[in-house]
Design a protein around this motif. Structure first.
Motif, PDB file in Angstrom:
ATOM      1  N   ILE A 237      -4.046  12.411 -41.612  1.00 58.40           N
ATOM      2  CA  ILE A 237      -4.388  13.372 -41.446  1.00 58.40           C
ATOM      3  C   ILE A 237      -4.712  13.274 -39.540  1.00 58.40           C
ATOM      4  O   ILE A 237      -5.098  14.140 -38.664  1.00 58.40           O
ATOM      5  N   ALA A 238      -5.161  11.773 -39.210  1.00 56.70           N
ATOM      6  CA  ALA A 238      -5.135  11.435 -37.565  1.00 56.70           C
ATOM      7  C   ALA A 238      -3.706  11.516 -36.716  1.00 56.70           C
ATOM      8  O   ALA A 238      -3.727  12.227 -35.991  1.00 56.70           O
ATOM      9  N   ILE A 239      -2.297  11.098 -37.855  1.00 54.78           N
ATOM     10  CA  ILE A 239      -2.141  11.993 -37.171  1.00 54.78           C
ATOM     11  C   ILE A 239      -1.070  13.000 -36.311  1.00 54.78           C
ATOM     12  O   ILE A 239      -0.951  13.649 -35.677  1.00 54.78           O
ATOM     13  N   ALA A 240      -1.190  13.420 -37.734  1.00 50.72           N
ATOM     14  CA  ALA A 240      -1.204  14.979 -37.830  1.00 50.72           C
ATOM     15  C   ALA A 240      -1.845  15.778 -37.065  1.00 50.72           C
ATOM     16  O   ALA A 240      -1.465  16.773 -36.474  1.00 50.72           O
ATOM     17  N   ALA A 241      -3.604  15.415 -36.152  1.00 51.38           N
ATOM     18  CA  ALA A 241      -3.762  15.714 -35.531  1.00 51.38           C
ATOM     19  C   ALA A 241      -3.951  15.492 -34.321  1.00 51.38           C
ATOM     20  O   ALA A 241      -3.135  16.339 -33.245  1.00 51.38           O
ATOM     21  N   ASP A 242      -3.098  14.396 -34.188  1.00 56.40           N
ATOM     22  CA  ASP A 242      -2.783  13.646 -32.978  1.00 56.40           C
ATOM     23  C   ASP A 242      -0.860  14.015 -32.652  1.00 56.40           C
ATOM     24  O   ASP A 242      -0.343  14.878 -30.803  1.00 56.40           O
ATOM     25  N   SER A 243      -0.619  15.149 -32.913  1.00 55.26           N
ATOM     26  CA  SER A 243       0.766  15.435 -32.949  1.00 55.26           C
ATOM     27  C   SER A 243       0.470  16.814 -33.154  1.00 55.26           C
ATOM     28  O   SER A 243       1.379  17.721 -32.066  1.00 55.26           O
ATOM     29  N   ILE A 244      -0.205  17.652 -33.660  1.00 50.08           N
ATOM     30  CA  ILE A 244      -0.478  18.981 -33.892  1.00 50.08           C
ATOM     31  C   ILE A 244      -0.767  19.173 -32.040  1.00 50.08           C
ATOM     32  O   ILE A 244      -0.397  20.208 -30.695  1.00 50.08           O
ATOM     33  N   GLY A 245      -1.869  18.134 -31.286  1.00 51.82           N
ATOM     34  CA  GLY A 245      -2.105  17.895 -29.860  1.00 51.82           C
ATOM     35  C   GLY A 245      -0.941  17.496 -28.752  1.00 51.82           C
ATOM     36  O   GLY A 245      -0.864  18.713 -27.264  1.00 51.82           O
ATOM     37  N   GLY A 246      -0.575  17.081 -29.080  1.00 52.16           N
ATOM     38  CA  GLY A 246       1.746  16.297 -28.539  1.00 52.16           C
ATOM     39  C   GLY A 246       2.030  17.496 -28.463  1.00 52.16           C
ATOM     40  O   GLY A 246       2.808  18.012 -27.453  1.00 52.16           O
ATOM     41  N   ALA A 247       1.930  18.580 -29.321  1.00 50.97           N
ATOM     42  CA  ALA A 247       2.976  19.387 -29.492  1.00 50.97           C
ATOM     43  C   ALA A 247       2.911  20.755 -28.556  1.00 50.97           C
ATOM     44  O   ALA A 247       3.602  21.293 -27.809  1.00 50.97           O
ATOM     45  N   GLN A 248       1.578  20.919 -29.033  1.00 47.62           N
ATOM     46  CA  GLN A 248       1.048  22.054 -27.483  1.00 47.62           C
ATOM     47  C   GLN A 248       1.146  21.348 -26.618  1.00 47.62           C
ATOM     48  O   GLN A 248       1.581  22.223 -25.227  1.00 47.62           O
ATOM     49  N   ARG A 249       1.439  19.967 -25.734  1.00 52.17           N
ATOM     50  CA  ARG A 249       1.318  19.912 -24.749  1.00 52.17           C
ATOM     51  C   ARG A 249       2.695  19.924 -24.478  1.00 52.17           C
ATOM     52  O   ARG A 249       2.459  20.183 -23.030  1.00 52.17           O
ATOM     53  N   VAL A 250       3.873  19.197 -24.928  1.00 56.71           N
ATOM     54  CA  VAL A 250       5.012  19.810 -25.173  1.00 56.71           C
ATOM     55  C   VAL A 250       5.152  20.860 -24.226  1.00 56.71           C
ATOM     56  O   VAL A 250       5.935  21.214 -23.306  1.00 56.71           O
ATOM     57  N   LEU A 251       4.559  21.991 -25.205  1.00 60.32           N
ATOM     58  CA  LEU A 251       5.505  23.232 -24.784  1.00 60.32           C
ATOM     59  C   LEU A 251       3.905  23.386 -23.783  1.00 60.32           C
ATOM     60  O   LEU A 251       4.664  24.242 -23.054  1.00 60.32           O
ATOM     61  N   ASP A 252       3.284  22.624 -23.557  1.00 61.84           N
ATOM     62  CA  ASP A 252       2.266  23.874 -22.434  1.00 61.84           C
ATOM     63  C   ASP A 252       3.177  22.895 -20.842  1.00 61.84           C
ATOM     64  O   ASP A 252       3.417  24.173 -19.891  1.00 61.84           O
ATOM     65  N   MET A 253       3.742  21.923 -20.731  1.00 61.39           N
ATOM     66  CA  MET A 253       5.061  21.069 -19.708  1.00 61.39           C
ATOM     67  C   MET A 253       6.023  22.215 -19.779  1.00 61.39           C
ATOM     68  O   MET A 253       6.489  22.235 -18.578  1.00 61.39           O
ATOM     69  N   ALA A 254       6.548  22.918 -20.683  1.00 59.74           N
ATOM     70  CA  ALA A 254       7.615  22.832 -21.086  1.00 59.74           C
ATOM     71  C   ALA A 254       8.014  24.576 -20.725  1.00 59.74           C
ATOM     72  O   ALA A 254       8.990  25.271 -19.379  1.00 59.74           O
ATOM     73  N   VAL A 255       6.853  25.361 -20.783  1.00 62.05           N
ATOM     74  CA  VAL A 255       6.449  26.567 -20.677  1.00 62.05           C
ATOM     75  C   VAL A 255       6.217  26.646 -18.555  1.00 62.05           C
ATOM     76  O   VAL A 255       6.307  27.710 -17.620  1.00 62.05           O
ATOM     77  N   GLU A 256       5.037  26.100 -18.386  1.00 61.38           N
ATOM     78  CA  GLU A 256       4.874  25.546 -17.208  1.00 61.38           C
ATOM     79  C   GLU A 256       6.241  24.981 -15.607  1.00 61.38           C
ATOM     80  O   GLU A 256       6.424  25.574 -15.308  1.00 61.38           O
ATOM     81  N   TYR A 257       6.917  24.308 -16.740  1.00 62.27           N
ATOM     82  CA  TYR A 257       8.217  24.418 -15.911  1.00 62.27           C
ATOM     83  C   TYR A 257       9.240  25.011 -15.743  1.00 62.27           C
ATOM     84  O   TYR A 257       9.844  25.488 -14.400  1.00 62.27           O
ATOM     85  N   ALA A 258       9.419  26.292 -17.214  1.00 59.73           N
ATOM     86  CA  ALA A 258       9.978  27.383 -16.991  1.00 59.73           C
ATOM     87  C   ALA A 258       9.860  28.611 -15.792  1.00 59.73           C
ATOM     88  O   ALA A 258      10.405  29.356 -15.679  1.00 59.73           O
ATOM     89  N   LYS A 259       8.303  28.507 -15.382  1.00 58.08           N
ATOM     90  CA  LYS A 259       6.943  29.499 -14.474  1.00 58.08           C
ATOM     91  C   LYS A 259       8.649  29.009 -13.006  1.00 58.08           C
ATOM     92  O   LYS A 259       8.477  30.111 -12.387  1.00 58.08           O
ATOM     93  N   VAL A 260       8.916  27.603 -12.827  1.00 56.96           N
ATOM     94  CA  VAL A 260       8.442  27.405 -11.564  1.00 56.96           C
ATOM     95  C   VAL A 260       9.821  26.853 -10.990  1.00 56.96           C
ATOM     96  O   VAL A 260      10.474  27.253  -9.993  1.00 56.96           O
ATOM     97  N   ARG A 261      11.401  26.023 -12.188  1.00 55.99           N
ATOM     98  CA  ARG A 261      12.336  26.537 -11.613  1.00 55.99           C
ATOM     99  C   ARG A 261      13.636  27.451 -11.996  1.00 55.99           C
ATOM    100  O   ARG A 261      13.211  28.135 -12.778  1.00 55.99           O
TER     101      ARG A 261
END
Lengths: 373, 396
Positions: A237-261
């Motif tokens: 469960i701990a690793i699953a929760a960490d993974s959900i947060g991490g997936a959200q972060r990489v999504l946010d990073m990619a979306v942010e980048y796609a708006k400016v690049r």
């Protein structure tokens, strides 16, 4: 019927996100990752002031007495920040093992300081053959006049270098078919730690040798085979929760980048190939988050559903994280492949999460077995 | 978090289930919901079924009481829907009226329109079809070209609609027409109600890949429609339609259908021998089954989360945008796995005597792909998630 977070859980999430944005931004994460110890005493101290290490520790031992869903909410944010350090392994898993199976004396000795942030526990489970079943273990606890004597070598022990104690899985019982869990102080005679070099620099791992380590009777956690399964479940469960947060972060990073690049005179986020990749991450992530909350809730509240729920969440959240990280790096193009860009820390952590506490195929097989097919 | 239902809700579930067990007609209507060929006698039976559901108080669960609905809270709505699916209750022939045009009229219609149409929707006296897609306007719906010109107190409609489900027996159509060809494309569209018996309408059935005649082409040749059949303001039809379009795409549906589909797949795999053992014991196929089951369960809790948001009166946010995409693709993936499990039996036509399960899976495999396309293909859904959900810049 209420499938949502409580107001307190929402506050925990908000305050954790805010705290980590300030105290563990990517630059700080990289600084800690570059340090040999792989954790920051300063950050650990601040976390302890917030009461995080004692989140699921019973109040009588100085904790907040909350449940696994609260911990999952918090770990989602730690995964979002790719927070380095032993926190997940100690506060979510070792703390659970002690709280569930430890006697009064053991809890007073280890759980109380763990909750206060003065001690950290590490899990010594798998060995060189990388199996999770008790029958895979060569490490054995032989009965001796004054308790048990543990002999064996454990691998992939997270934060062994800085741990105060280990929760060691060793064969016990007649014929040694059961996995017993023993709490062993890190400074016990016969314990030797040899660091491993990890791909994911936000975490540290080591080999731990137990050479004739004496374990008095009260050091064995009570609950036998079921407890071992539950401890693995807490880890999943701990690793699953960490993974959900991490997936959200990489999504946010990619979306942010796609708006400016910009390429071809437009932001790359205006191209459908990029949009669809981002949308696919969302489509994977949102249901996986609900599944992970359900598993964390079931772990405490629905004992009959818990094992299956946990296996489902671990398999799915890790699949989703790895796929999201792949896509997000790709959306960054060449810059995403550089050491200088931050995203590779999450990319590597996603892969590490897949392996820990049973990879997705292992958990899918469990889902099949528990589902009667 | 608390996944229990209250004793009242449990009692309500039993009450619905009992009613369904006692009232579902034993006339072969079960399961015809996915078979779109409807002869006259089937049609009459389906209308009679809807009336019984209405009389029992299980129809139009979300409509306000003032319009003949049940005004049920979201939990009871979901319980009633789950039980309908679980007991394989016959489909509601007036579903398009109940879930699409009805809510639109309640939100945008005038008193006369509400009084004129809503009771007949509930009583299955008027069956509705949706006139949206055109040959040149599918994913780019707002480019539609069917013209409605104002002459006195009438619209005169000329043009063509396509993929119009149920048009061959519908009494009424809610239709998007161009009323201002010079305005930007979203701002020259109106939402009007057309009597399907009007002179100048020609309905030509189209045969779907399943072999059914479920949808149609509809041609309008100088069709006169009274101006009072305009819903909302002139040229504001896009806004009127969008409220229900979102509703159609992201209906807070239960995942009961998907769960039942998975159980059927599981039974198929358990009953299919491969290399001397059931397919469900094949390590590779077990992985695939488990992956599908995990996705089904994830969707179940994803929907429960949105149900909770709706009880709490909160916007479900990004999550709701993915329902159509994830739900339809999951159903199709389940059917695809079943086709693979069937081996050579998957090559048989549905009505071949040797077809497994009377051709259930080949039909489902095709039908579920239709749902991936209808109401905005997966590609369009991804654009919507990216643009409206993630605020990525528009492509167009």
């Amino acid at each position: 019927m209420d499938f949502g977070l409580t107001e307190e859980q929402e506050q925990l999430r908000e305050s954790a996100r805010h705290f980590l944005a300030g105290e563990c931004p990517a630059a700080k994460m990289r600084e800690i990752a570059a340090d040999a110890a792989g954790f920051s005493p300063e950050l650990e101290r601040k976390i302890a002031q917030l009461g995080w290490p004692g989140l699921i520790v019973p109040e009588q031992f100085g904790g907040a007495g909350l449940g696994m869903l609260d911990m999952a909410v918090l770990l989602e944010e730690c995964g979002y920040a790719a927070m380095p350090g032993p926190f997940l392994f100690s506060a979510a898993i070792a703390a659970y093992a002690l709280a569930a199976g430890g006697g009064e004396e053991l809890k007073t000795r280890w759980l109380r300081p763990l909750a206060a942030g003065a001690a950290a526990g590490a899990l010594a489970m798998v060995e060189a053959n990388d199996g999770l079943a008790p029958s895979d273990f060569a490490t054995a606890a032989r009965t001796a006049p004054s308790g048990a004597v543990i002999n064996g070598v454990k691998m992939f022990v997270p934060y062994a270098q800085s741990a105060s104690f280990f929760v060691v899985a060793a064969r016990t019982g007649a014929g040694g078919r059961e996995a017993g869990l023993f709490v062993v102080p890190a400074d016990a005679p016969g314990v030797k730690v040899r660091p491993l070099k990890a791909l994911d620099l936000t975490r540290r791992f080591a080999i731990v040798e137990f050479d004739g380590v004496l374990a008095p009777p009260e050091s064995q956690l009570q609950g036998a085979a079921d407890l071992y399964e539950r401890v693995l479940g807490a880890g999943a469960i701990a690793i699953a929760a960490d993974s959900i947060g991490g997936a959200q972060r990489v999504l946010d990073m990619a979306v942010e980048y796609a708006k400016v690049r910009e390429q071809f005179g437009k932001p790359i986020g205006s191209f459908q190939a990029i949009k669809h990749a981002a949308a696919e991450i969302v489509a994977d992530l949102e249901p996986a988050r609900a599944l992970t909350w359900y598993a964390a809730y079931a772990f405490d509240a629905l004992p009959r559903e818990a094992a299956r729920a946990v296996a489902m969440a671990k398999a799915r959240a890790c699949d989703v994280y790895s796929r999201a990280a792949d896509k997000a790096v790709l959306m960054h193009g060449g810059i995403g492949f550089t050491w200088d860009h931050d995203i590779h820390f999450w990319f590597k952590r996603s892969r590490m999460n897949e392996s820990l506490f049973g990879a997705p195929p292992f958990h899918r097989e469990r889902v099949a077995a528990l589902g009667g097919y | 978090m608390d996944l229990n239902y209250t004793p009242d809700e449990e009692a309500f579930r039993r009450q619905v289930r009992n009613w369904l067990d006692e009232n579902i007609p034993d006339s072969g209507l079960r399961g015809v919901d996915r078979n779109a060929d409807r002869d006259k006698s089937t049609l009459e039976k389906m209308k009679a079924w809807q009336r019984r559901v209405h009389q029992a108080g299980y129809l139009a669960l979300s409509w306000p009481k003032a319009y003949g609905g049940q005004a049920m809270d979201p939990v009871r709505q979901s319980i009633a829907n789950e039980e309908m699916v679980r007991t394989r209750a016959p489909a509601l022939i007036g579903a398009m009226g109940i879930s699409m045009v009805g809510p639109t009229l309640i939100a945008w219609g005038d008193d006369e329109q509400k009084a004129r149409y809503l009771p007949k929707i509930l009583a299955a006296e008027e069956i509705w079809c949706q006139g949206y897609s055109e040959p040149g306007s599918g994913s780019d719906l707002a480019s539609l070209r069917t013209r409605a010109e104002i002459e006195g107190d009438e619209f005169v409609v000329n043009g063509q609609k396509v993929w119009t489900s149920n048009a061959h027996f519908a009494d009424m159509m809610f239709c998007l027409v161009r009323t201002d060809p010079d305005a930007p494309k979203h701002r020259g569209i109106s939402y009007i109600l057309i009597d399907m018996k009007s002179p100048g309408i020609t309905v030509k059935p189209l045969v779907q890949m399943t072999g059914d005649r479920g949808f149609n082409e509809v041609f309008f040749d100088n069709v006169h429609v009274p101006r009072r059949n305009l819903v909302g303001k002139l040229n504001e039809g896009w806004m009127v339609a969008n409220a229900t379009l979102f509703h159609e795409r992201n209906m807070l549906g239960s995942t009961t259908t998907t769960q039942m589909l998975f159980n059927r797949l599981k039974a198929l795999a358990a009953g299919t021998m491969r290399s001397g053992r059931p397919l469900s014991e094949d390590p590779v196929f077990r992985q695939r089954l488990a992956d599908l089951e995990i996705r089904v369960e994830a969707m179940k809790y994803h929907m429960l989360r949105q149900l909770t948001d709706s009880i709490r009166g909160r916007n479900p946010g990004l999550g709701a945008w993915v329902n159509k995409l994830v739900g339809t693709e999951l159903n199709h993936d389940l059917a695809t796995a079943a086709m693979e499990a069937m081996g050579d039996y998957a090559l048989l036509a549905r009505d071949d005597g040797h077809a497994l399960d009377r051709g259930f899976w080949p039909y489902e495999w095709m039908f579920t792909l239709g749902l991936v396309i209808g109401g905005g293909t997966s590609h369009i859904q991804k654009n919507i998630i990216a643009e409206r959900g993630l605020k990525l810049p528009k492509s167009r």
